[in-house]
Design a protein around this motif. Sequence first.
Motif, PDB file in Angstrom:
ATOM      1  N   HIS A 341       0.828  -1.210   0.000  1.00 35.12           N
ATOM      2  CA  HIS A 341       0.000   0.000   0.000  1.00 35.12           C
ATOM      3  C   HIS A 341       0.864   1.263   0.000  1.00 35.12           C
ATOM      4  O   HIS A 341       0.416   2.317   0.447  1.00 35.12           O
ATOM      5  N   LYS A 342       2.072   1.158  -0.512  1.00 35.12           N
ATOM      6  CA  LYS A 342       3.043   2.254  -0.415  1.00 35.12           C
ATOM      7  C   LYS A 342       2.580   3.539  -1.094  1.00 35.12           C
ATOM      8  O   LYS A 342       3.052   4.627  -0.748  1.00 35.12           O
ATOM      9  N   ASP A 343       1.661   3.438  -2.053  1.00 38.16           N
ATOM     10  CA  ASP A 343       1.216   4.627  -2.783  1.00 38.16           C
ATOM     11  C   ASP A 343      -0.020   5.288  -2.189  1.00 38.16           C
ATOM     12  O   ASP A 343      -0.541   6.250  -2.761  1.00 38.16           O
ATOM     13  N   ILE A 344      -0.492   4.779  -1.075  1.00 40.57           N
ATOM     14  CA  ILE A 344      -1.684   5.359  -0.467  1.00 40.57           C
ATOM     15  C   ILE A 344      -1.394   6.786   0.003  1.00 40.57           C
ATOM     16  O   ILE A 344      -0.271   7.117   0.406  1.00 40.57           O
ATOM     17  N   ILE A 345      -2.404   7.646  -0.087  1.00 39.88           N
ATOM     18  CA  ILE A 345      -2.275   9.030   0.378  1.00 39.88           C
ATOM     19  C   ILE A 345      -2.368   9.052   1.906  1.00 39.88           C
ATOM     20  O   ILE A 345      -3.259   8.429   2.491  1.00 39.88           O
ATOM     21  N   TYR A 373       6.379  12.264   4.919  1.00 35.83           N
ATOM     22  CA  TYR A 373       5.487  11.112   4.796  1.00 35.83           C
ATOM     23  C   TYR A 373       4.044  11.535   4.518  1.00 35.83           C
ATOM     24  O   TYR A 373       3.216  10.704   4.143  1.00 35.83           O
ATOM     25  N   ILE A 374       3.747  12.805   4.727  1.00 36.83           N
ATOM     26  CA  ILE A 374       2.381  13.302   4.569  1.00 36.83           C
ATOM     27  C   ILE A 374       2.190  13.853   3.162  1.00 36.83           C
ATOM     28  O   ILE A 374       2.967  14.680   2.692  1.00 36.83           O
ATOM     29  N   ASP A 375       1.131  13.385   2.506  1.00 38.06           N
ATOM     30  CA  ASP A 375       0.815  13.839   1.150  1.00 38.06           C
ATOM     31  C   ASP A 375      -0.187  14.984   1.138  1.00 38.06           C
ATOM     32  O   ASP A 375      -0.301  15.694   0.137  1.00 38.06           O
ATOM     33  N   GLY A 376      -0.941  15.121   2.227  1.00 38.35           N
ATOM     34  CA  GLY A 376      -1.988  16.129   2.226  1.00 38.35           C
ATOM     35  C   GLY A 376      -2.367  16.586   3.616  1.00 38.35           C
ATOM     36  O   GLY A 376      -2.027  15.952   4.625  1.00 38.35           O
TER      37      GLY A 376
END
Length: 564
Positions: A341-345, A373-376
């Motif tokens: 799940h490495k591409d999960i937001i 590590y945070i995308d959003g």
Amino acid sequence: MLKRKSIGLLGAFVLLIAIIGGQAKTVPCKLKDVKYGKVCVCTADYCDYLDNPTLSKDDDFAIISSSKQGLRFELNTGSFGSKDTYAIEDYVEPASKFAASNDTILSKLWDQAIDSIFSQSATPASSITRSVTLKLDRSKRFQKIEGFGGSFTGAVSYLLNNFKEQDIQDHLYKSYYAADGLGFNLLRISIGGCDFDLNPWAYNEEPQNEVVLTGMDKLHERDVLRVGQIKRMKEVSGETNLRIKGAAWSPPKWMKTNNEWTGFGQLKREYYQTWANYHLKWLDLMESNGLPIWAISTGNEPLNGIFFMFFVKFMSLGWTPQMQAVWLNDYLGPTIRNSKHKDIIIFGNDDQRFTSPLWFKMMNRTRPNSVDYIDGVALHWYWDEIFGNSFIHKTNKYMENKIQIISESCIGDKPWQKAAPLLGSWERGEKMARSMMSHLQDGFHGWIDWNIILDEEGGPNYVDNFVDAPVIADTITYTEFYKQPMFYVMGHFSKLVPEGSVHIEAVASNINLDCIAFIRPDNKIVAVLFNSGRADLDITIVDTIRGELKVNVPAKSIHTLYYN
């Protein structure tokens, strides 16, 4: 002049035949007067929908309108280049209302046709009209839209399960997520329980103190029902790219310092890796049961278990930014990024905007680059009236180029607001319109509302935490639900603005109009026009490519303009 469309006798007959033949998607609102305004009634055999308009020629436009007076997704069409002003006529109370609920669809359509014919001449002229010029420049582009959505809590699952017929459940699903509904594509669900459940709960409550988490080898009984309902929603709505965001309110009590669901309680240090594994196992569990997850957050409202435990009585897990930086940087981040799940937001904060600037600043001080590590950034809207947009701008200094969404919003949570639905309230719809407009203008990429349906009290839940919702269930009979003005307001932003649309420049010449515009992936333009004033408004729309269009809109109304 654009006038409120009259379907007429022939139109009623055609619509009836189309419904019987399963061809029609556009079905008008069954309007009902209630205490605070008007709602649209949906039953197992009748619910309103609006098929997305088509543009046959380059200069065609369509405009969808809703108003305090009673317009609900009223569709009108025309063409650019005319010197005339297109007038959107407001709703006029008909001489007779739709017949009782046991009337046939034919009789309802017949009554609507007759009412529409005889109400045309009764439209009162507005005594005041203001004017504004709106300039759109599609060459000036800003953020890309991720989407819009709602939340599927335990309360939602419970109410849906109590409806007497599957058809009425399906109408709710399609009303939100189908193309002829609001076109939602985002969905927030809790990892375990939340404040809108009938009881607090988590995965792996038993066996206690067990780090292998064998209690997560299968769906919890509550999620068996909810996952099945969400899969049904995907099926009947036709939303093939549903993007689900998960957030945890609390781990099982044995992982917490106070061994309680709520109160001053944090994660025991020896369970930092276990809590990260809990999230990973939940992702596996959802995927194996047909619900792949788009995003997770670092936890719902982390300060509830630190500072606000005297006010918050529902499930919570307390974090300071320093503690969460350690957990994210040393445990959750590596666990997720080194998995399938490495591409999960991963969204950070999931709390009020006033917490976010200092939160991310302190995280980075504790573990430099932990926010990588945070995308959003996920924010809740609850104290925005007090804490202005400057908090968003300060957050951007630490979280530049991150996805920004509102991940929870509802009305009725403040001491000065009635903690219950105000059925039919246009004013609450206007509050939502202002907030959605403001956040999108400020660069936000999406919006997720709270419960997609609640009961007449604003629940149910285990802490009597009552609020309003865009749709309210009739729990006396469980045979109908009511779409509030808030529902249609959200749709004016979501319905024609799909994922991948880009915010473009739209500048109004004065404060009489609030607006925002987008260019869609198919290069069509969508502009949301909000007239919150008490006067009609003449709007001159100037597009850098298409030219000029003049539209008159009624007081207290919101519109979605759609053109090539």
